[in-house]
Every structure is written in structure tokens, then in C-alpha cells.
Write an enzyme that holds these catalytic residues in place. Structure first.
Site, PDB file in Angstrom:
ATOM      1  N   ASP A 155      -9.312 -15.355 -17.342  1.00 21.55           N
ATOM      2  CA  ASP A 155      -9.747 -15.890 -16.062  1.00 21.55           C
ATOM      3  C   ASP A 155     -11.138 -16.783 -16.719  1.00 21.55           C
ATOM      4  O   ASP A 155     -11.885 -16.608 -17.716  1.00 21.55           O
ATOM      5  CB  ASP A 155     -10.756 -14.660 -15.328  1.00 21.55           C
ATOM      6  CG  ASP A 155     -11.463 -15.021 -14.201  1.00 21.55           C
ATOM      7  OD1 ASP A 155     -10.667 -15.539 -13.171  1.00 21.55           O
ATOM      8  OD2 ASP A 155     -12.479 -14.892 -13.956  1.00 21.55           O
ATOM      9  N   ASP A 158      -1.725  -1.208  -3.978  1.00 20.94           N
ATOM     10  CA  ASP A 158      -2.218  -0.318  -5.259  1.00 20.94           C
ATOM     11  C   ASP A 158      -0.841  -0.536  -5.982  1.00 20.94           C
ATOM     12  O   ASP A 158       0.044  -0.982  -5.845  1.00 20.94           O
ATOM     13  CB  ASP A 158      -2.340   0.955  -4.648  1.00 20.94           C
ATOM     14  CG  ASP A 158      -1.478   1.724  -3.853  1.00 20.94           C
ATOM     15  OD1 ASP A 158      -0.224   1.385  -4.031  1.00 20.94           O
ATOM     16  OD2 ASP A 158      -1.778   2.131  -2.778  1.00 20.94           O
ATOM     17  N   ASP A 160      -4.297   3.793   2.603  1.00 23.55           N
ATOM     18  CA  ASP A 160      -5.652   3.305   2.842  1.00 23.55           C
ATOM     19  C   ASP A 160      -5.957   2.023   3.018  1.00 23.55           C
ATOM     20  O   ASP A 160      -6.889   1.468   3.232  1.00 23.55           O
ATOM     21  CB  ASP A 160      -6.190   3.925   1.275  1.00 23.55           C
ATOM     22  CG  ASP A 160      -5.854   2.986   0.276  1.00 23.55           C
ATOM     23  OD1 ASP A 160      -5.217   2.120   0.533  1.00 23.55           O
ATOM     24  OD2 ASP A 160      -6.546   3.284  -0.831  1.00 23.55           O
ATOM     25  N   GLU A 164      -6.863 -19.950 -17.504  1.00 21.98           N
ATOM     26  CA  GLU A 164      -7.119 -20.580 -16.472  1.00 21.98           C
ATOM     27  C   GLU A 164      -8.349 -21.639 -16.906  1.00 21.98           C
ATOM     28  O   GLU A 164      -9.296 -21.080 -17.204  1.00 21.98           O
ATOM     29  CB  GLU A 164      -7.904 -19.544 -15.114  1.00 21.98           C
ATOM     30  CG  GLU A 164      -8.054 -20.241 -14.183  1.00 21.98           C
ATOM     31  CD  GLU A 164      -9.309 -19.620 -13.376  1.00 21.98           C
ATOM     32  OE1 GLU A 164      -9.323 -19.899 -12.061  1.00 21.98           O
ATOM     33  OE2 GLU A 164     -10.101 -19.101 -13.836  1.00 21.98           O
ATOM     34  N   ASP A 203       0.897  -1.269  -0.047  1.00 19.92           N
ATOM     35  CA  ASP A 203       0.056  -0.041  -0.034  1.00 19.92           C
ATOM     36  C   ASP A 203       0.931   1.283  -0.003  1.00 19.92           C
ATOM     37  O   ASP A 203       1.585   1.419   0.979  1.00 19.92           O
ATOM     38  CB  ASP A 203      -0.767  -0.008   1.241  1.00 19.92           C
ATOM     39  CG  ASP A 203      -1.812   1.295   1.374  1.00 19.92           C
ATOM     40  OD1 ASP A 203      -1.874   1.786   0.501  1.00 19.92           O
ATOM     41  OD2 ASP A 203      -2.348   1.450   2.659  1.00 19.92           O
TER      42      ASP A 203
END
Ligand code: NOJ
Length: 562
Positions: A225, A47, A43, A299, A39
Site C-alpha cells: 500500500d 470474512d 454478522d 501501489e 459473510d
């Protein structure tokens, strides 16, 4: 004569060139789960700038590429796999400029970049789904998804008995414009993830736009995915045992007998339908239209595993995850069987294998094998195989499943099963970077999942200074792998006869691997004079050509006088 030799040399050069260009074929690809990596703005959530900050760490680890799980616009009901705009970045992760910077900075560090693409479904927050809800049955807006009338009186039963992979029915009923319950829509995952209808040409077109969007920005590849899920068989037909099928589809293996599981996975009405291959052929022409080699890894969870080869035919995708290997027990004969069949099946279409020990959907490998010694040994075995290796963030630290109170679990699989399925949050706990910093250096704020104090011992800074740490084992194996195993002449693997419980193979003229999956030391005659290059734990001994391999240990040996 000279001409023939010269031609041969040219052909060899061409072949070798092919090998080097196909960078994924022996790459080590590191999976970043951005929310839990680093991070940068306090927050509590990782990120993209956090990933940029840690590029030197990744470079030092010795990986070749990173794959980032989704960071696109999303209400984040399923860790970002519920995408509401695939061509923009969610503010919790940063901006589009950050994504562009990440690609550029990674490239400057010699690291390729792969992003996730999620074609099976959108988020229910996507403009298309909102438009579908506001439109009538049979409208063009609804045709982009799977809307159907229900069965039974007033259509109050779902169109079929399929179950969501996250438990509960795979259908949700909508309220129509007249305020009455109306049609149902299909969602193989959470109700916030409506499945797209790939029979609809607009869907294919939109995904092509997304591919171009990121490839134009220099992206090197995609992880697709649910790549086997785009097309469904008849959505009016029931499945013979939907509850058992859901259990079989769980990545934690649902505590099921492996053979029963494989049988269920060999016949799924919503996975493995043939039409997807036409889409991937189309995608391949897009990848091939770019300079430098771009790739895609699928996948797909299907049995028999020979079906996976269909996804990596020369005019389709480049790689497919090896979930059979991921599920292998710490048992030499099972591991050998899985490795042999993966290599053999994929070689029928000229594709290189991939090796995965865990990911963000499965229990962490140390927890699964119930031993960090075994996980270290399994890692050395995996890193010595021909093909590419996927490393899930934190695996290199030997992290175990996180300790998380049920009240703060967020996985929809946990929520939809009423807590029966603990879900995948345990594998998603943020990384500890610094033993003495707040939240172990992950974040200056409140981490989105609790970081239990036991995480401290896994911290990167501690492991950097401890010679025999998990992290240093990874660094050494990835360095030695490059040096001894990525040479063009050592892609082949030669199996040697070995006693029960031992994996014994060699690669090239110098490298020998021995892994002992039993609880007793075992002597092996390697029939050559060798030195130990690397061992997953200490205790090996050599007398002449006899090597004693300690329990739960892998040895990398090098033939001497070479
Ligand atoms: C597989 C992803 O890896 C998983 O995290 C996600 O929940 C499902 N696909 C649905 O997108």
C-alpha cells in the site's frame, strides 16, 4: 557442434524455467475485498471463512492468485487500511488460524495468495501511536512518526500546508500531558492513520518482522500500500497548490484535465522520494531467502510513468500496478499509447507489466465507461495483453457502482470532504451470489452497506446459467488466455497498422486481436483466414480475410490451418 546445440537447449530450458517460476508474470490475480466478498457468520460483514467457502468459485473462474485487502486488527476507520496490529487478524474477519487455513486451502486449490501490507502508516490505535501520544516531544516514541511543532503564534498553525488525500489538513494537533494543545502529527490519509517515519530504524525492523511472519506461513506475496510514500521531503516545506494536488490524487480522477493532473503528479513532496528503494532492496533479499518464488506488487501513482520502473528493478519489487492504463479512456489510440509505453518502460528493467481496470478505490469499470458493452470489450482487450491481469471482485459480474444513500456512506474521503467527494463505497458494495436468497446470498445478517435490489441481476447463480453473461465471458477468456496466450512463445505482442478507433495486434503465430472503440462497424483485412475464438458481443462477420468488427466490440481471432 552438438555441444553448442545442447548448450543452447540448456540455456533455453533455464530461461523457460525462469518464466514458469515467476508465476506472477502472466498470472490473473483476483482482488478480494474481504468485507464485501462473503459473510460466513451472519454478522453482515464478509470474512476469511467466507473466502474459503468460495474458493471453488474462484477456481472455476480460472484465476491464478488472490490478493486480499487488509483483514488485520483495525478500528476500521479506512476499510482496514488503518492497521493496529499487522500480525493478527481482526475478529470481524476471523482468526489467525483462519488466515493460515485460507493460505493452505487456496494452495490446495492451485491458487497463490497475496496479502496487503500497509507501511506508510499505522492506525492511531496501534500501541506505538498510543505510546507516542503519552510521551514528550522529541521522545523515542514520537520519533517513529512525524511529530512537529506548529507554525505561527503558539504553534497553532500546521507545520506545512499539505493536505490529506481524504481532504482537509494532513496534520492534527495533539493535547500534551499538561492538558494544552501541543505538537502536530502528519497523516496523509485520515487523522486515524498517522504516517510512520521511515528514517527511524525501528520502523524498518518492525516491517521486516511482519514480512517474515506471513512468509513463514506460506504467503506467496504482498501488495504494498502507498509503496511510493514511505519517505517525505522536508515536512516544513509548503506545496505550491495542495488543493489541486489532492484532486489530482483521487482515483476517480477528480474530473480534472488529464494533462494538468499528470503535471501535478510528477512532483509530489511526499511521494516518490528515492530512499524507499533501499528499503525495497532489503525486502527483496527477504523474499529471495524463501523457497518458492515470493513476490511483491507496488501501489504507486507517479508521473511520468517511466519512474515506476525504478520500483521493479531486478533487485527490488516484482510488479507495479498500472494506473495509467486504469485511467485510459475507451479510445483506441489512447489505449495503444498506454500499452506501448507500459511495456517499453518496464522492459528497460526486465519487469512484466500489469493491467488493472478498476479496484476498491476507483469507480467500477462499467460505470466509468458508462456502458457494459464497452467494459466487456475492454476486458477482452485487457485479458489478451502480455503480463498479469488484476480482476477486482465483482468486475467479472459486470457490477456497476452501488446505489448508496449518503447517510450510510462510510468512506473517510466522503466524511472528511463533507460529502463533496462521494468516496469509494460505491465500488465496495457486497457481492450478490444468489438471486433468490436473503441479501442475495452475501449474508444472513444486515450487510454493512445496503444491497440495493438492482444487484439481483448481477447474481452469480443467474450468470452461471446465462450463456452470454459477463461471468461466462470472463470464464471463457481466462480459459482461452491460458490455452493460447500463456505459451512461452507468445509473450510478444505485434502491433498492426489500423484505422482510427481500432486496436489490432497479434501474439504468437495464431492469435489476433481486434477492438473497435468507435460507434460504427469497421472492416479490417487481417490478411489471413481466421475463425472467431471469442467476441465481447455478437455481430462480427467474416468474408474471406475481411473481418467486420461491430461498435464497442473486441474479437479474439485464431488463424486457421495452424
Ligand atoms: C490505498 C488503498 O488502496 C486505499 O484503500 C487506502 O485508503 C489508502 N491507500 C490508505 O491506506
Amino acid at each position: 557442434m552438438l555441444g553448442t546445440v545442447q548448450n543452447k537447449q540448456n540455456t533455453l530450458n533455464e530461461l523457460n524455467k525462469g518464466v514458469t517460476d515467476n508465476w506472477w508474470e502472466n498470472a490473473v490475480i483476483y482482488q478480494v475485498y474481504p468485507r464485501s466478498f462473503k459473510d460466513s457468520n451472519g454478522d453482515g460483514e464478509g470474512d476469511l471463512q467466507g473466502v474459503i467457502q468460495q474458493l471453488p468459485y474462484l477456481q472455476d473462474l480460472g484465476i491464478d492468485a488472490i490478493w486480499l485487502s487488509p483483514f488485520y486488527k483495525s478500528p476500521n476507520k479506512d476499510g482496514g487500511y488503518d492497521v493496529s496490529d499487522p500480525r493478527d487478524v481482526d475478529p470481524r474477519f476471523g482468526t489467525l488460524a483462519d488466515a493460515e487455513e485460507l493460505i493452505q486451502r487456496a494452495h490446495e486449490s492451485g491458487i497463490k495468495v497475496i496479502f496487503d501490507i500497509v507501511p506508510n502508516h499505522f492506525s492511531s490505535d496501534h500501541v506505538w501511536f498510543k505510546a507516542a501520544l503519552a510521551s514528550k516531544p522529541s521522545s523515542a516514541e514520537r520519533a517513529r512518526f512525524h511529530f512537529a511543532d506548529g507554525k505561527g503564534e503558539n504553534g497553532n498553525q500546521p507545520p506545512n500546508n499539505w493536505e490529506s488525500l481524504f481532504n482537509g489538513p494532513a496534520w492534527t494537533r495533539v493535547i500534551e500531558a499538561d492538558g494544552k494543545p501541543g505538537q502536530w502529527y502528519l497523516h496523509l490519509f485520515d487523522s486515524s492513520q498517522p504516517d510512520l517515519n521511515w528514517e527511524n530504524a525501528e520502523v524498518a525492523k518492525d516491517f521486516e518482522r511482519t514480512l517474515h511472519f506471513w512468509l513463514d506461513r506460506g504467503l506467496d506475496g504482498f501488495r504494498i500500500d502507498v509503496a511510493h510514500g514511505l519517505f517525505k521531503s522536508d515536512v516544513k516545506e509548503d506545496h505550491r497548490d495542495p488543493k489541486e494536488l489532492t484532486r489530482a490524487l483521487r482515483m476517480d480522477l477528480g474530473g480534472m484535465d488529464p494533462e494538468v493532473r499528470k503535471a501535478l503528479l510528477s512532483d509530489i513532496p511526499f511521494f516518490g522520494q528515492g530512499q524507499a528503494h533501499e528499503i525495497y532492496r532489503q525486502w527483496r533479499t527477504i523474499f529471495d531467502s524463501y523457497p518458492e518464488k515470493r513476490m511483491a506488487v507496488a501501489e504507486a501513482l507517479l508521473y511520468p510513468t517511466s519512474r515506476l520502473a525504478d520500483y521493479v528493478r531486478p533487485d527490488e519489487l516484482h510488479q507495479v500496478f498500472n494506473f495509467d492504463y486504469m485511467g485510459a479512456e475507451w479510445n483506441a489510440s489512447k489505449i495503444i499509447k498506454s500499452v506501448k509505453s507500459s511495456i517499453a518502460e518496464l522492459s528497460t528493467v526486465g519487469a512484466s507489466p500489469s493491467w488493472v481496470m478498476n479496484n476498491h478505490d476507483s469507480p467500477r469499470v462499467v460505470s466509468r465507461l458508462k456502458s457494459s458493452d464497452r467494459a466487456r470489450a475492454f476486458a477482452l482487450l485487457t485479458h489478451a495483453l502480455p503480463g498479469s491481469v488484476y480482476v477486482y471482485q465483482g468486475e467479472e459480474l459486470g457490477m456497476v457502482e452501488g446505489i448508496i444513500p449518503d447517510e450510510v456512506r462510510q468512506d473517510p474521503a466522503f466524511i472528511r470532504s463533507g460529502g463533496k467527494d462521494k468516496g469509494r463505497d460505491g465500488a465496495r458494495v457486497p457481492l450478490p451470489w444468489n438471486a433468490s436468497a436473503k441479501n442475495f446470498g452475501f449474508s444472513g445478517g444486515n450487510p454493512w452497506l445496503p444491497m440495493h435490489q438492482t444487484l439481483k441481476e448481477y447474481s452469480v447463480d443467474l450468470q452461471n446459467t446465462e450463456v452470454n453473461s459477463f461471468l461466462n465471458l470472463y470464464k471463457m477468456s481466462l480459459t482461452l488466455r491460458k490455452r493460447f496466450l500463456n505459451q512461452e512463445n507468445s509473450t510478444q505482442l505485434i502491433w498492426h497498422d489500423a484505422p482510427e478507433g481500432i486496436v489490432h495486434f497479434s501474439r504468437g503465430s495464431e492469435f489476433i486481436l481486434l477492438a473497435n472503440t468507435t460507434q460504427l462497424p469497421i472492416d479490417i483485412d487481417v490478411k489471413a483466414s481466421v475463425m472467431v475464438l471469442l467476441q465481447s458481443q455478437s455481430g462480427a462477420s467474416l468474408i474471406g480475410t475481411i473481418v467486420t468488427v461491430p461498435p464497442d466490440t473486441t474479437l479474439w481471432l485464431r488463424k486457421e490451418n495452424n
